[in-house]
Write a protein that holds these residues in place. Structure first.
Motif, PDB file in Angstrom:
ATOM      1  N   ILE A  85       0.837  -1.193   0.000  1.00  0.00           N
ATOM      2  CA  ILE A  85       0.000   0.000   0.000  1.00  0.00           C
ATOM      3  C   ILE A  85       0.875   1.247   0.000  1.00  0.00           C
ATOM      4  N   GLN A  86       0.640   2.115  -0.971  1.00  0.00           N
ATOM      5  CA  GLN A  86       1.414   3.346  -1.078  1.00  0.00           C
ATOM      6  C   GLN A  86       0.701   4.499  -0.415  1.00  0.00           C
ATOM      7  N   ARG A  87      -0.601   4.374  -0.297  1.00  0.00           N
ATOM      8  CA  ARG A  87      -1.345   5.551   0.113  1.00  0.00           C
ATOM      9  C   ARG A  87      -2.625   5.113   0.805  1.00  0.00           C
ATOM     10  N   VAL A  88      -2.956   5.748   1.909  1.00  0.00           N
ATOM     11  CA  VAL A  88      -4.244   5.538   2.575  1.00  0.00           C
ATOM     12  C   VAL A  88      -4.908   6.901   2.674  1.00  0.00           C
ATOM     13  N   LEU A  89      -6.118   6.991   2.180  1.00  0.00           N
ATOM     14  CA  LEU A  89      -6.861   8.239   2.366  1.00  0.00           C
ATOM     15  C   LEU A  89      -7.927   7.968   3.409  1.00  0.00           C
ATOM     16  N   SER A  90      -8.000   8.843   4.361  1.00  0.00           N
ATOM     17  CA  SER A  90      -8.875   8.602   5.491  1.00  0.00           C
ATOM     18  C   SER A  90      -9.526   9.911   5.889  1.00  0.00           C
ATOM     19  N   ASP A  91     -10.797   9.866   6.256  1.00  0.00           N
ATOM     20  CA  ASP A  91     -11.424  11.065   6.812  1.00  0.00           C
ATOM     21  C   ASP A  91     -12.612  10.660   7.650  1.00  0.00           C
ATOM     22  N   ALA A  92     -13.125  11.616   8.416  1.00  0.00           N
ATOM     23  CA  ALA A  92     -14.294  11.319   9.235  1.00  0.00           C
ATOM     24  C   ALA A  92     -15.498  11.256   8.314  1.00  0.00           C
ATOM     25  N   THR A  93     -16.292  10.202   8.411  1.00  0.00           N
ATOM     26  CA  THR A  93     -17.458  10.095   7.546  1.00  0.00           C
ATOM     27  C   THR A  93     -18.601  10.881   8.168  1.00  0.00           C
ATOM     28  N   SER A  94     -19.630  11.079   7.364  1.00  0.00           N
ATOM     29  CA  SER A  94     -20.821  11.724   7.899  1.00  0.00           C
ATOM     30  C   SER A  94     -21.750  10.651   8.464  1.00  0.00           C
ATOM     31  N   GLY A  95     -21.268   9.441   8.514  1.00  0.00           N
ATOM     32  CA  GLY A  95     -22.080   8.322   8.998  1.00  0.00           C
ATOM     33  C   GLY A  95     -22.407   8.447  10.476  1.00  0.00           C
ATOM     34  N   THR A  96     -23.254   7.570  10.947  1.00  0.00           N
ATOM     35  CA  THR A  96     -23.783   7.706  12.304  1.00  0.00           C
ATOM     36  C   THR A  96     -22.721   7.439  13.366  1.00  0.00           C
ATOM     37  N   THR A  97     -21.730   6.608  13.048  1.00  0.00           N
ATOM     38  CA  THR A  97     -20.743   6.286  14.072  1.00  0.00           C
ATOM     39  C   THR A  97     -19.599   7.287  14.105  1.00  0.00           C
ATOM     40  N   GLY A  98     -19.424   8.036  13.027  1.00  0.00           N
ATOM     41  CA  GLY A  98     -18.341   9.011  12.983  1.00  0.00           C
ATOM     42  C   GLY A  98     -16.975   8.369  12.807  1.00  0.00           C
ATOM     43  N   ALA A  99     -16.937   7.051  12.560  1.00  0.00           N
ATOM     44  CA  ALA A  99     -15.638   6.389  12.360  1.00  0.00           C
ATOM     45  C   ALA A  99     -15.031   6.852  11.042  1.00  0.00           C
ATOM     46  N   ALA A 100     -13.715   6.766  10.944  1.00  0.00           N
ATOM     47  CA  ALA A 100     -13.037   7.236   9.740  1.00  0.00           C
ATOM     48  C   ALA A 100     -13.154   6.211   8.626  1.00  0.00           C
ATOM     49  N   LYS A 101     -13.488   6.727   7.440  1.00  0.00           N
ATOM     50  CA  LYS A 101     -13.535   5.879   6.244  1.00  0.00           C
ATOM     51  C   LYS A 101     -12.116   5.793   5.706  1.00  0.00           C
ATOM     52  N   ARG A 102     -11.667   4.598   5.332  1.00  0.00           N
ATOM     53  CA  ARG A 102     -10.301   4.471   4.813  1.00  0.00           C
ATOM     54  C   ARG A 102     -10.325   3.833   3.432  1.00  0.00           C
ATOM     55  N   VAL A 103      -9.533   4.369   2.528  1.00  0.00           N
ATOM     56  CA  VAL A 103      -9.407   3.817   1.181  1.00  0.00           C
ATOM     57  C   VAL A 103      -7.921   3.645   0.892  1.00  0.00           C
ATOM     58  N   PHE A 104      -7.552   2.462   0.383  1.00  0.00           N
ATOM     59  CA  PHE A 104      -6.138   2.132   0.158  1.00  0.00           C
ATOM     60  C   PHE A 104      -5.813   2.087  -1.338  1.00  0.00           C
ATOM     61  N   TYR A 105      -4.575   2.464  -1.688  1.00  0.00           N
ATOM     62  CA  TYR A 105      -4.111   2.333  -3.074  1.00  0.00           C
ATOM     63  C   TYR A 105      -2.748   1.661  -3.125  1.00  0.00           C
ATOM     64  N   THR A 106      -2.526   0.906  -4.194  1.00  0.00           N
ATOM     65  CA  THR A 106      -1.171   0.402  -4.478  1.00  0.00           C
ATOM     66  C   THR A 106      -0.505   1.355  -5.473  1.00  0.00           C
ATOM     67  N   GLU A 107       0.765   1.094  -5.737  1.00  0.00           N
ATOM     68  CA  GLU A 107       1.479   1.887  -6.743  1.00  0.00           C
ATOM     69  C   GLU A 107       0.803   1.733  -8.111  1.00  0.00           C
ATOM     70  N   GLY A 108       0.326   0.512  -8.398  1.00  0.00           N
ATOM     71  CA  GLY A 108      -0.364   0.266  -9.678  1.00  0.00           C
ATOM     72  C   GLY A 108      -1.630   1.098  -9.803  1.00  0.00           C
ATOM     73  N   ASP A 109      -2.385   1.209  -8.707  1.00  0.00           N
ATOM     74  CA  ASP A 109      -3.594   2.044  -8.725  1.00  0.00           C
ATOM     75  C   ASP A 109      -3.226   3.492  -9.049  1.00  0.00           C
ATOM     76  N   CYS A 110      -2.171   3.993  -8.404  1.00  0.00           N
ATOM     77  CA  CYS A 110      -1.740   5.386  -8.630  1.00  0.00           C
ATOM     78  C   CYS A 110      -1.263   5.570 -10.073  1.00  0.00           C
ATOM     79  N   GLU A 111      -0.586   4.543 -10.601  1.00  0.00           N
ATOM     80  CA  GLU A 111      -0.079   4.605 -11.977  1.00  0.00           C
ATOM     81  C   GLU A 111      -1.258   4.675 -12.967  1.00  0.00           C
ATOM     82  N   HIS A 112      -2.295   3.881 -12.736  1.00  0.00           N
ATOM     83  CA  HIS A 112      -3.490   3.950 -13.595  1.00  0.00           C
ATOM     84  C   HIS A 112      -4.115   5.341 -13.536  1.00  0.00           C
TER      85      HIS A 112
END
Ligand SMILES: [Zn+2]
Length: 394
Positions: A85-112
């Motif tokens: 994993i090269q990159r994790v994007l994370s932020d507080a969601t507007s969801g009811t629990t307020g837990a952070a949403k996380r999305v992961f990328y590999t180098e290949g994803d970034c290259e695309h």
């Protein structure tokens, strides 16, 4: 008219010599089935879904993935090892629990994504041109750097300005570097154009937030050229859909993303009808998602694109909950002396801060019932939003 560069992007990546709906859909079904089979084999997050679908139509029968799922099961959704994993994007969601949403990328994803940015930017920049980039620069695989990389590979020069500069700093950079192209958020572009003038700028690609019609038209009038809106989200590795020379919607990277539009009850709508965008990200290496509800409101254009590409196009995209902000945009940005504004609601009452070019005084049209503070903009001011715009609730 030249065909959208999305066609070459998809053909090169998929090793195809031509691209019709049949080829695109075959790629999609094949990739989707590979994900389903591998989820079953690895006992992954989607293990309870069927191992194989006979047609893309059957996708409609699968359950949705939501922000809550991304907050609570991001690790389980991950296909690769953490070390890839090269990159994790994370932020507080507007969801009811307020837990952070996380999305992961590999180098290949970034290259695309860089490849897609090259296809989108290739419509408006050329070798030797200078592009000002007004998105955050937050490290090697951040949005700003991925755009800068695409600009470099097109033989052009990126001007890494980021977000948060004052109008004076923006104007000085434009006078010093003479950029011909802008890449950044749409309202921030209009604001800069109204305060600083267009200088050497001739063209712009806007993304990162909805582009209201009134803002699009005003930017196009000042620049004297059509804008190139782009759509992306974290869940599709930041790059999603690009404008072609026809300027009639944004072609989607369909070899990586299957799009559906649903109504409030979750039923799939036919092309042409407006609703929530649902995406299945069949091309993401790190974290493919099945039927993720984006919270974005748009439609799939029902007719053929004049450029000749058969790749599906999205119409303008906005957040589902921003209807009221759009009405404010329509009223305020219609007035040429509105440089920028910020909206806030306190105890049910709407408060507006409006920056004006000059002093329109009583001429400024404001919405009924809103409390407004207006003042002339100075070169020390900055655009009032650094990121996605919304009405702040207090
Ligand atoms: Zn097109």
């Amino acid at each position: 008219m030249k065909r959208s560069r999305i066609d070459n992007f998809i053909m090169e990546q998929e090793g195809l010599s031509r691209l019709t709906r049949a080829e695109i859909e075959a790629v999609q079904l094949n990739k989707l089935n590979r994900i389903l089979a591998s989820e079953k084999a690895r006992d992954g997050y989607y293990r309870n879904l069927p191992e194989q679908l006979d047609s893309l139509k059957e996708l409609e029968t699968l359950p949705f993935t939501t922000d809550e799922d991304l907050a609570h099961h991001a690790g389980g959704l991950l296909l690769t090892s953490q070390s890839q994993i090269q990159r994790v994007l994370s932020d507080a969601t507007s969801g009811t629990t307020g837990a952070a949403k996380r999305v992961f990328y590999t180098e290949g994803d970034c290259e695309h994504t860089v490849d897609l940015f090259m296809a989108g930017l290739g419509e408006l920049i050329f070798p030797g041109s200078v592009t000002m980039i007004c998105f955050p620069f937050s490290g090697q695989y951040g949005l700003g750097e991925l755009i800068a990389e695409a600009v470099l590979r097109l033989g052009a020069t990126p001007l890494r300005l980021g977000v948060g500069l004052s109008y004076g700093e923006l104007k000085a950079a434009m006078e010093r570097e003479q950029p011909d192209t802008y890449v950044g958020m749409p309202v921030q572009l209009l604001s800069m154009l109204r305060v600083c003038g267009c200088g050497s700028l001739k063209r712009a690609l806007v993304s990162g937030d909805g582009c209201p019609e009134v803002v699009l038209k005003a930017c196009e009038t000042i620049l004297g050229t059509r804008l190139f809106p782009h759509y992306g989200s974290r869940e599709m590795a930041l790059g999603g859909a690009i404008t072609c020379p026809a300027h009639e919607g944004m072609h989607l990277r369909e070899n990586h993303v299957i799009a559906e539009i649903i109504d409030k009850a979750g039923r799939v709508l036919p092309h042409g009808e407006w609703g929530e965008l649902v995406i299945t990200t069949i091309g993401m290496e790190a974290m493919p998602l099945i039927r993720y509800r984006t919270g974005d409101y748009t439609r799939i254009l029902p007719t053929a694109c004049p450029c000749g590409s058969e790749v599906l196009r999205l119409d303008t995209v906005r957040r589902l909950e921003t209807g009221e902000l759009l009405q404010l945009d329509d009223l305020l940005f219609r007035q040429n002396y509105v440089a920028d504004y910020r909206a806030e609601r306190r105890e049910g009452r709407l408060y507006l801060t409006v920056l004006t070019v000059g002093t329109p005084g009583a001429d400024l049209a404001i919405p009924d019932g809103a409390e407004t503070e207006q003042r002339p903009v100075t070169m020390e001011d900055r655009p009032l939003y650094m990121g996605k715009r919304k009405i702040d609730e207090r």
